[in-house]
Design a protein around this motif. Structure first.
Motif, PDB file in Angstrom:
ATOM      1  N   GLU A  86       0.757  -1.050  -0.161  1.00  0.00           N
ATOM      2  CA  GLU A  86      -0.017  -0.095  -0.033  1.00  0.00           C
ATOM      3  C   GLU A  86       0.749   1.306   0.076  1.00  0.00           C
ATOM      4  O   GLU A  86       1.751   1.225   0.739  1.00  0.00           O
ATOM      5  N   ILE A  87       0.571   2.356  -0.925  1.00  0.00           N
ATOM      6  CA  ILE A  87       1.204   3.491  -1.005  1.00  0.00           C
ATOM      7  C   ILE A  87       0.904   4.426   0.151  1.00  0.00           C
ATOM      8  O   ILE A  87      -0.503   4.424   0.336  1.00  0.00           O
ATOM      9  N   ALA A  88       1.543   4.637   1.118  1.00  0.00           N
ATOM     10  CA  ALA A  88       1.207   5.313   2.487  1.00  0.00           C
ATOM     11  C   ALA A  88       1.339   6.768   2.102  1.00  0.00           C
ATOM     12  O   ALA A  88       0.890   7.603   2.808  1.00  0.00           O
ATOM     13  N   GLY A  89       2.151   7.170   1.133  1.00  0.00           N
ATOM     14  CA  GLY A  89       2.281   8.717   0.908  1.00  0.00           C
ATOM     15  C   GLY A  89       3.169   8.771  -0.556  1.00  0.00           C
ATOM     16  O   GLY A  89       4.223   8.063  -0.778  1.00  0.00           O
ATOM     17  N   LEU A  90       2.598   9.696  -1.224  1.00  0.00           N
ATOM     18  CA  LEU A  90       3.627  10.268  -2.467  1.00  0.00           C
ATOM     19  C   LEU A  90       3.410  11.640  -2.521  1.00  0.00           C
ATOM     20  O   LEU A  90       2.173  12.144  -2.553  1.00  0.00           O
ATOM     21  N   ILE A  91       4.512  12.523  -2.885  1.00  0.00           N
ATOM     22  CA  ILE A  91       4.461  13.898  -3.089  1.00  0.00           C
ATOM     23  C   ILE A  91       5.734  14.220  -4.137  1.00  0.00           C
ATOM     24  O   ILE A  91       6.582  13.673  -3.916  1.00  0.00           O
ATOM     25  N   VAL A  92       5.400  15.127  -5.015  1.00  0.00           N
ATOM     26  CA  VAL A  92       6.243  15.901  -5.901  1.00  0.00           C
ATOM     27  C   VAL A  92       6.088  17.176  -5.593  1.00  0.00           C
ATOM     28  O   VAL A  92       4.731  17.755  -5.639  1.00  0.00           O
ATOM     29  N   ASP A  93       7.294  17.946  -5.564  1.00  0.00           N
ATOM     30  CA  ASP A  93       6.964  19.308  -5.356  1.00  0.00           C
ATOM     31  C   ASP A  93       6.307  19.889  -6.416  1.00  0.00           C
ATOM     32  O   ASP A  93       6.535  19.709  -7.679  1.00  0.00           O
ATOM     33  N   ARG A  94       5.648  20.847  -6.196  1.00  0.00           N
ATOM     34  CA  ARG A  94       4.677  21.408  -6.977  1.00  0.00           C
ATOM     35  C   ARG A  94       5.093  22.224  -8.391  1.00  0.00           C
ATOM     36  O   ARG A  94       4.761  22.127  -9.290  1.00  0.00           O
ATOM     37  N   LYS A  95       6.365  22.630  -7.981  1.00  0.00           N
ATOM     38  CA  LYS A  95       7.136  23.046  -9.386  1.00  0.00           C
ATOM     39  C   LYS A  95       7.613  22.230 -10.376  1.00  0.00           C
ATOM     40  O   LYS A  95       8.017  22.249 -11.448  1.00  0.00           O
ATOM     41  N   PHE A  96       7.482  20.965  -9.818  1.00  0.00           N
ATOM     42  CA  PHE A  96       8.225  19.787 -10.915  1.00  0.00           C
ATOM     43  C   PHE A  96       6.964  18.698 -11.252  1.00  0.00           C
ATOM     44  O   PHE A  96       7.254  17.793 -11.741  1.00  0.00           O
ATOM     45  N   ARG A  97       5.862  18.955 -10.846  1.00  0.00           N
ATOM     46  CA  ARG A  97       4.659  18.180 -11.362  1.00  0.00           C
ATOM     47  C   ARG A  97       4.565  18.153 -12.699  1.00  0.00           C
ATOM     48  O   ARG A  97       4.647  18.899 -13.450  1.00  0.00           O
ATOM     49  N   GLY A  98       3.931  17.160 -13.313  1.00  0.00           N
ATOM     50  CA  GLY A  98       3.740  16.969 -14.708  1.00  0.00           C
ATOM     51  C   GLY A  98       4.867  16.585 -15.570  1.00  0.00           C
ATOM     52  O   GLY A  98       4.867  16.692 -16.910  1.00  0.00           O
ATOM     53  N   ARG A  99       5.886  16.309 -14.824  1.00  0.00           N
ATOM     54  CA  ARG A  99       7.106  15.720 -15.536  1.00  0.00           C
ATOM     55  C   ARG A  99       7.334  14.441 -15.535  1.00  0.00           C
ATOM     56  O   ARG A  99       8.535  13.878 -15.847  1.00  0.00           O
ATOM     57  N   GLY A 100       6.322  13.668 -15.107  1.00  0.00           N
ATOM     58  CA  GLY A 100       6.700  12.114 -15.171  1.00  0.00           C
ATOM     59  C   GLY A 100       7.398  11.813 -13.772  1.00  0.00           C
ATOM     60  O   GLY A 100       7.730  10.211 -13.560  1.00  0.00           O
ATOM     61  N   ILE A 101       7.587  12.667 -12.895  1.00  0.00           N
ATOM     62  CA  ILE A 101       8.416  12.035 -11.566  1.00  0.00           C
ATOM     63  C   ILE A 101       7.490  11.282 -10.767  1.00  0.00           C
ATOM     64  O   ILE A 101       7.953  10.298 -10.516  1.00  0.00           O
ATOM     65  N   GLY A 102       6.188  11.608 -10.451  1.00  0.00           N
ATOM     66  CA  GLY A 102       5.375  11.026  -9.819  1.00  0.00           C
ATOM     67  C   GLY A 102       4.898   9.476 -10.368  1.00  0.00           C
ATOM     68  O   GLY A 102       5.133   8.468  -9.563  1.00  0.00           O
TER      69      GLY A 102
END
Length: 159
Positions: A86-102
């Motif tokens: 189970e994924i307990a948490g996932l976060i990507v810095d808002r400045k880097f979202r939409g770049r495939g990091i998540g």
């Protein structure tokens, strides 16, 4: 090659690796972006403990020496169902979202799930976070059920 080396990959300028306690300040800053103000010291304590648990994984995305995203997953063993992650948490810095990091963090978490011989990866989220709902649906996750979460404070026993 150590067990931790197996989790290190480089994609463009982003390095994906297992978290270490010294990542706590960046991880706390990112957690605050989701409204979880854990504080650096408290988060470092939790991180240090969780990193010792063999049925947990915490992976980071690092750019120019700073953590810009992280994912935490753990094995769940329940009486009524087969073990799963189970994924307990996932976060990507808002400045880097939409770049495939998540997406990459979730993919790496799936690889850990497979290596841990767990046949399913689950995530729970606040349904009011529509961006998160859409993200996971695009990643191939399917809704299984809707729940309400209840909480009760329990005073810990003094040791």
């Amino acid at each position: 090659m150590t067990e931790h080396d197996a989790f290190v990959t480089i994609s463009g300028d982003v390095v994906y690796r297992q978290a270490v306690v010294s990542d706590a300040p960046d991880m706390a800053r990112l957690s605050a972006q989701l409204g979880y103000s854990a504080g650096e010291t408290r988060l470092a304590e939790r991180l240090g403990h969780i990193l010792t648990l063999p049925d947990h994984v915490i992976l980071t995305a690092e750019y120019e020496g700073g953590v810009i995203g992280w994912i935490h997953a753990h094995a769940r063993c329940l009486l009524e169902s087969e073990p799963f992650a189970e994924i307990a948490g996932l976060i990507v810095d808002r400045k880097f979202r939409g770049r495939g990091i998540g997406r990459t963090l979730v993919k790496r978490c799936g690889e850990w799930t497979s290596s841990a011989s767990l046949g399913r990866l689950r995530v729970r989220m606040n349904v009011n976070r529509q961006e998160a709902v859409s993200f996971y649906e695009q990643m191939g996750f399917e809704p299984v059920k809707t729940q309400r979460v209840f909480d009760k404070s329990i005073r810990p026993r003094l040791k």
